[in-house]
Scaffold this active site. Structure first.
Site, PDB file in Angstrom:
ATOM      1  N   ASP A 175      90.433  26.245  86.041  1.00 35.52           N
ATOM      2  CA  ASP A 175      89.223  27.237  85.646  1.00 35.52           C
ATOM      3  C   ASP A 175      87.883  26.247  85.354  1.00 35.52           C
ATOM      4  O   ASP A 175      87.993  25.126  85.095  1.00 35.52           O
ATOM      5  CB  ASP A 175      89.599  27.785  84.452  1.00 35.52           C
ATOM      6  CG  ASP A 175      90.469  27.367  83.444  1.00 35.52           C
ATOM      7  OD1 ASP A 175      90.377  26.109  83.343  1.00 35.52           O
ATOM      8  OD2 ASP A 175      91.391  27.981  82.612  1.00 35.52           O
ATOM      9  N   ASP A 226      95.620  33.195  71.988  1.00 36.56           N
ATOM     10  CA  ASP A 226      96.209  34.406  72.254  1.00 36.56           C
ATOM     11  C   ASP A 226      97.111  34.734  73.610  1.00 36.56           C
ATOM     12  O   ASP A 226      97.287  35.835  74.100  1.00 36.56           O
ATOM     13  CB  ASP A 226      94.803  35.366  72.724  1.00 36.56           C
ATOM     14  CG  ASP A 226      93.989  34.638  73.968  1.00 36.56           C
ATOM     15  OD1 ASP A 226      94.663  33.638  74.747  1.00 36.56           O
ATOM     16  OD2 ASP A 226      93.027  35.389  74.354  1.00 36.56           O
ATOM     17  N   HIS A 278      96.897  33.392  76.589  1.00 39.62           N
ATOM     18  CA  HIS A 278      96.863  32.993  77.965  1.00 39.62           C
ATOM     19  C   HIS A 278      97.211  31.839  78.694  1.00 39.62           C
ATOM     20  O   HIS A 278      97.266  30.877  77.840  1.00 39.62           O
ATOM     21  CB  HIS A 278      94.942  33.254  77.989  1.00 39.62           C
ATOM     22  CG  HIS A 278      94.401  32.098  77.397  1.00 39.62           C
ATOM     23  ND1 HIS A 278      93.127  32.220  76.771  1.00 39.62           N
ATOM     24  CD2 HIS A 278      94.684  30.717  77.254  1.00 39.62           C
ATOM     25  CE1 HIS A 278      92.543  30.904  76.399  1.00 39.62           C
ATOM     26  NE2 HIS A 278      93.520  30.020  76.833  1.00 39.62           N
ATOM     27  N   GLU A 299      93.088  36.424  80.086  1.00 42.23           N
ATOM     28  CA  GLU A 299      93.182  36.903  78.816  1.00 42.23           C
ATOM     29  C   GLU A 299      94.113  38.117  78.827  1.00 42.23           C
ATOM     30  O   GLU A 299      94.592  38.614  79.783  1.00 42.23           O
ATOM     31  CB  GLU A 299      91.906  37.141  78.391  1.00 42.23           C
ATOM     32  CG  GLU A 299      90.710  36.005  78.498  1.00 42.23           C
ATOM     33  CD  GLU A 299      91.157  35.006  77.251  1.00 42.23           C
ATOM     34  OE1 GLU A 299      92.102  34.701  76.633  1.00 42.23           O
ATOM     35  OE2 GLU A 299      90.039  34.448  76.848  1.00 42.23           O
TER      36      GLU A 299
HETATM   37  C1  F6R Z   1      92.104  25.297  80.252  1.00 39.99           C
HETATM   38  C2  F6R Z   1      93.016  26.369  80.269  1.00 39.99           C
HETATM   39  C3  F6R Z   1      93.414  26.900  79.183  1.00 39.99           C
HETATM   40  C4  F6R Z   1      93.858  26.101  77.823  1.00 39.99           C
HETATM   41  C5  F6R Z   1      94.171  26.738  76.612  1.00 39.99           C
HETATM   42  C6  F6R Z   1      94.628  25.800  75.617  1.00 39.99           C
HETATM   43  O1  F6R Z   1      91.883  24.758  81.579  1.00 39.99           O
HETATM   44  O2  F6R Z   1      93.292  26.960  81.263  1.00 39.99           O
HETATM   45  O3  F6R Z   1      94.384  28.126  79.107  1.00 39.99           O
HETATM   46  O4  F6R Z   1      95.155  25.465  78.475  1.00 39.99           O
HETATM   47  O5  F6R Z   1      93.277  27.458  76.318  1.00 39.99           O
HETATM   48  O6  F6R Z   1      93.573  24.869  75.119  1.00 39.99           O
HETATM   49  P1  F6R Z   1      93.948  23.820  74.330  1.00 39.99           P
HETATM   50  O7  F6R Z   1      94.551  22.902  75.015  1.00 39.99           O
HETATM   51  O8  F6R Z   1      92.490  23.202  73.954  1.00 39.99           O
HETATM   52  O9  F6R Z   1      94.425  24.334  72.936  1.00 39.99           O
END
Ligand code: F6R
Length: 261
Positions: free
Chosen positions: A67, A136, A138, A143
């Site tokens: 992303d 959450d 995801h 989301e």
């Molecule tokens: C980032 C992504 C997100 C993160 C998630 C956890 O490319 O796709 O799904 O993996 O938000 O983020 P952290 O590792 O910062 O807790």
């Protein structure tokens, strides 16, 4: 699904990096799916160490990131382009033309998303996808409420994700509201998936993903449908798992288990 529980973040990072390295060593032109965020930083440091000290070769490896924030140019300090170069690519011998990160500034998002999906297929499909999980639930930026069949597209970020990611920006108001993200359906096509999680704020999404019914309210639960997913967790992230003792029992018995278990 396999659930591996470790004492430390360092162990999670090293164990998951070894899985990525084994794939690259057995398939030099492997296609790797990558995530940003805090969770995979240790894995990326370990891959850089393996490249420098053990000759792990990225010359023919291709990568696809999950992303990117809409509106951030590649050189923006908080863009995922910049994050990946600073935290991984600059330390490897990967070829720039083999690196793919979704564009946050294309003039035609629909066409770009279609191209990104096609490009993954042209490169042979993703051999291993690295994932983190949002508080959450995801995966990528899918989301709650995202279709479990979704493809690469623009998503509006949830308030919870904006709050979580505000730590990387000077001010919450600077966090972009939209992201371009691989879909859940895109992620599920990877041949192998490793999801890493550490810390107490991941206990609930991890329990929902592994032990609750598959549901779009926790898109990580879609991984229950994938034939080769391993979760790498620390004790805090595994704390709410009802079957924690069983997963640890399996892990302890693994060396003696019949081949293929
Ligand atoms: C980032 C992504 C997100 C993160 C998630 C956890 O490319 O796709 O799904 O993996 O938000 O983020 P952290 O590792 O910062 O807790």
């Amino acid at each position: 699904m396999e659930v591996m529980i470790y004492k430390t973040y360092e162990e999670i990072s090293k164990a998951s990096a070894k899985v990525v390295a084994d794939i690259i060593n057995s398939k030099p032109n492997a296609v790797i799916g990558l995530a940003t965020g805090s969770t995979p930083l240790g894995l990326y440091q370990e891959l850089i160490r393996m490249h420098k000290e053990e000759g792990l070769d990225f010359a023919h490896v291709s990568t696809f990131n999950l992303d990117e924030y809409v509106g951030l140019t590649p050189d923006h300090p908080q863009s995922y382009h910049r994050f990946m170069h600073e935290n991984l690519f600059n330390g490897l011998n990967i070829q720039p033309e083999n690196v793919h990160v979704p564009s946050g500034t294309t003039s035609n998002y629909k066409a770009f998303c279609e191209w990104y999906e096609k490009r993954i297929v042209e490169c042979g499909g993703i051999d291993i996808q690295v994932l983190g999980v949002g508080s959450d639930g995801h995966i990528a930026f899918n989301e709650p409420g995202s279709s479990l069949g979704s493809r690469t597209r623009i998503k509006t970020l949830s308030k919870e994700t904006i709050d979580d990611n505000a730590r990387f920006f000077d001010d919450r108001s600077q966090v972009p509201i939209y992201a371009i993200t691989m879909g859940v359906g895109t992620v599920l096509e990877a041949r192998k998936i490793v999801l890493l999680a550490n810390g107490a704020n991941k206990a609930k999404p991890i329990a929902d993903a592994i032990e609750k019914p598959v549901c779009c309210m926790c898109t990580a639960s879609a991984l229950q449908l994938h034939p080769d997913t391993t979760f790498y967790l620390d004790g805090e992230a595994a704390a709410d798992l009802k079957m924690k003792d069983y997963y640890e029992w399996i892990q302890a018995k693994k060396p003696g288990a019949p081949a293929g278990t």
